[in-house]
Design a protein around this motif. Structure first.
Motif, short mmCIF file in Angstrom:
data_model
loop_
_atom_site.label_atom_id
_atom_site.label_comp_id
_atom_site.label_asym_id
_atom_site.label_seq_id
_atom_site.Cartn_x
_atom_site.Cartn_y
_atom_site.Cartn_z
N ALA A 141 0.89 -1.31 0.02
CA ALA A 141 -0.04 0.00 -0.03
C ALA A 141 0.90 1.24 -0.10
O ALA A 141 0.54 2.37 -0.57
CB ALA A 141 -0.97 -0.05 1.07
N LEU A 142 2.17 1.17 0.53
CA LEU A 142 2.80 2.24 0.82
C LEU A 142 4.27 2.21 0.27
O LEU A 142 4.78 1.10 0.35
CB LEU A 142 2.87 2.86 2.40
N HIS A 143 4.81 3.40 -0.22
CA HIS A 143 5.97 3.18 -0.74
C HIS A 143 7.08 3.70 0.38
O HIS A 143 6.97 4.95 0.78
CB HIS A 143 6.33 4.04 -2.15
N PHE A 144 8.03 2.98 0.88
CA PHE A 144 9.05 3.57 1.81
C PHE A 144 10.04 2.45 1.87
O PHE A 144 9.93 1.31 1.43
CB PHE A 144 8.20 3.59 3.22
N PRO A 145 11.34 2.49 2.37
CA PRO A 145 12.26 1.75 2.34
C PRO A 145 11.80 0.37 3.33
O PRO A 145 11.36 0.53 4.44
CB PRO A 145 13.42 2.39 2.95
N ARG A 146 12.05 -0.55 2.46
CA ARG A 146 11.52 -1.88 3.34
C ARG A 146 12.34 -2.13 4.25
O ARG A 146 11.83 -2.92 5.31
CB ARG A 146 11.22 -2.98 2.28
N ALA A 147 13.51 -1.85 4.54
CA ALA A 147 14.31 -2.02 5.62
C ALA A 147 13.82 -1.43 7.05
O ALA A 147 14.37 -1.92 8.06
CB ALA A 147 15.86 -1.70 5.40
N CYS A 148 12.95 -0.57 6.81
CA CYS A 148 12.30 0.20 8.07
C CYS A 148 11.63 -1.13 8.77
O CYS A 148 11.66 -0.84 10.09
CB CYS A 148 11.16 1.27 7.56
N LEU A 149 11.19 -2.21 8.14
CA LEU A 149 10.41 -3.08 9.02
C LEU A 149 11.44 -3.90 9.66
O LEU A 149 10.80 -4.02 11.12
CB LEU A 149 9.48 -3.96 7.99
N PRO A 150 12.36 -4.55 9.36
CA PRO A 150 13.20 -5.36 10.28
C PRO A 150 13.90 -4.57 11.09
O PRO A 150 13.96 -5.03 12.43
CB PRO A 150 13.96 -5.98 9.43
N ILE A 151 14.26 -3.19 10.97
CA ILE A 151 14.89 -2.38 11.69
C ILE A 151 13.88 -2.23 13.01
O ILE A 151 14.10 -1.87 14.30
CB ILE A 151 15.36 -1.03 11.19
N SER A 152 12.69 -1.89 12.74
CA SER A 152 11.56 -1.50 13.56
C SER A 152 11.52 -2.50 14.50
O SER A 152 11.33 -2.45 15.73
CB SER A 152 10.22 -1.11 13.12
N PHE A 153 11.22 -3.63 14.05
CA PHE A 153 11.14 -4.96 14.94
C PHE A 153 12.23 -5.18 15.77
O PHE A 153 12.07 -5.59 16.84
CB PHE A 153 10.67 -6.26 14.16
N CYS A 154 13.41 -4.99 15.34
CA CYS A 154 14.62 -5.09 16.17
C CYS A 154 14.83 -4.20 17.24
O CYS A 154 15.09 -4.31 18.40
CB CYS A 154 15.82 -5.15 15.49
N LEU A 155 14.37 -3.05 16.93
CA LEU A 155 14.26 -1.83 17.85
C LEU A 155 12.99 -2.03 18.88
O LEU A 155 13.18 -1.67 20.16
CB LEU A 155 13.87 -0.49 17.16
N MET A 156 11.93 -2.51 18.50
CA MET A 156 11.08 -3.02 19.50
C MET A 156 11.59 -4.13 20.60
O MET A 156 11.33 -4.05 21.57
CB MET A 156 9.86 -3.55 18.84
N GLN A 157 12.25 -5.12 19.96
CA GLN A 157 13.06 -6.11 20.90
C GLN A 157 13.78 -5.51 21.85
O GLN A 157 14.02 -5.94 22.87
CB GLN A 157 13.73 -7.45 20.06
N LEU A 158 14.54 -4.59 21.42
CA LEU A 158 15.63 -3.69 22.22
C LEU A 158 14.89 -3.15 23.33
O LEU A 158 15.33 -3.02 24.49
CB LEU A 158 16.43 -2.74 21.38
N GLN A 159 13.85 -2.41 22.99
CA GLN A 159 12.82 -1.74 23.99
C GLN A 159 12.49 -2.87 25.14
O GLN A 159 12.23 -2.38 26.19
CB GLN A 159 11.67 -0.90 23.45
#
Length: 310
Positions: A141-159
């Motif tokens: 649906a959206l155009h964005f760098p797909r690497a945002c997703l795995p980075i976000s999930f790893c940041l979530m696990q860090l939190q």
């Protein structure tokens, strides 16, 4: 000749279509800075796009973390309770029944530290495996760098790990561990582990985007990795009682999970002294973080234009 007839003649002749001023479409695109939709950007441009979306990455991670326990009555308390329950089960089975606590000083801090640190890597890899395949609606649906997703999930696990670290500190204090300057070493150790986890999560995200069944296999792989990483027992103590080939020692010494767990135990536990932390551990931690972080990022970027298609 009409414009329609002219365009048909151009198409039949095989000549590239041109504008009124004689420029081809490709030349027009370059003139006005247009790019092909969905095309993979250059690596520097990709990094710039990710940096521009750093606020989205942080907000997405926080939102996912909040939503993860939104249906549970205890809410985000499960962020701490889950790894604690795992540590309790491992203590009962391995520490008491099997007796792996023998010869290990401060076994409870030793065990809880290992469980929390390995869970950080395990959860990052598992989330990375589903980062693309589990969010196809967003990807398409959206155009964005797909690497945002795995980075976000790893940041979530860090939190999530940082919540658990507060409980770990209380456990350490309860078992007589006194805060020292070495506790500050936990910061670079966690940074290196986060970079390693993110690179590995990106590798798994690309593999998982084309092979969804990989997500079903990963729990078995991660469980095997955990048993080979000295989470519930001291590898040194086990190897003293076994005659194993030299290459097994090398593999265990280079195991990145062992490296990061040992760094955190060395930083936080008084009895885990420098003689239990060989001089190669810090260089290996830096090496694993750099190699996996860079290689995983480039490997993921190479397939950027293919995510969400097919």
């Amino acid at each position: 000749m009409s414009e329609t007839t002219h365009d048909s003649a151009v198409a039949m002749s095989g000549a590239p279509p041109t504008s009124d001023d004689g420029l081809s479409r490709a030349e027009l695109a370059r003139k006005y800075g247009l790019t092909q939709s969905g095309a993979r950007p250059s690596l520097p441009e990709y990094v710039r796009q990710l940096w521009d979306r750093r606020h989205f990455i942080s907000a997405f991670a926080s939102a996912k973390l909040t939503a993860q326990y939104s249906q549970a009555k205890l809410g985000q308390v499960w962020q701490v309770v889950t790894p604690l329950l795992n540590a309790l089960v491992y203590y009962l089975i391995f520490g008491l029944l099997i007796g792996t606590s023998r010869g290990v000083e401060d076994y409870v801090p030793f065990l809880v530290t290992g469980v929390f640190i390995f869970t950080f890597t395990q959860s990052s890899v598992m989330a990375g495996t589903r980062a693309i395949s589990g969010n196809l609606g967003l990807v398409r649906a959206l155009h964005f760098p797909r690497a945002c997703l795995p980075i976000s999930f790893c940041l979530m696990q860090l939190q999530q790990l940082l919540f658990s670290m507060g409980v770990l500190v209380l456990i350490l204090l309860g078992y007589g561990q006194v805060p020292t300057w070495s506790w500050l070493l936990a910061i670079p150790a966690l940074v290196l582990q986060f970079v390693f986890n993110t690179g590995l999560a990106m590798v798994m995200a690309r593999l998982g985007s084309k092979t969804p069944d990989l997500a079903q296999l990963m729990p078995f792989i991660m469980r095997t990795w955990m048993y080979a990483s000295g989470v519930m027992f001291s590898i040194d103590q086990i190897l003293k009682e076994k005659a194993v080939p030299a290459f097994v020692h090398v593999l265990l010494d280079c195991n990145p999970a062992v490296i990061f767990i040992d760094l955190m135990r060395f930083a936080l536990i008084d009895s885990f002294t420098s003689d239990k932390l060989p001089p190669h551990v810090w260089p290996l931690a830096v090496g694993w973080a750099l190699v996996m972080g860079v290689a995983g990022f480039v490997y993921f970027w190479k397939a950027e234009e293919r995510y969400g298609r097919g």
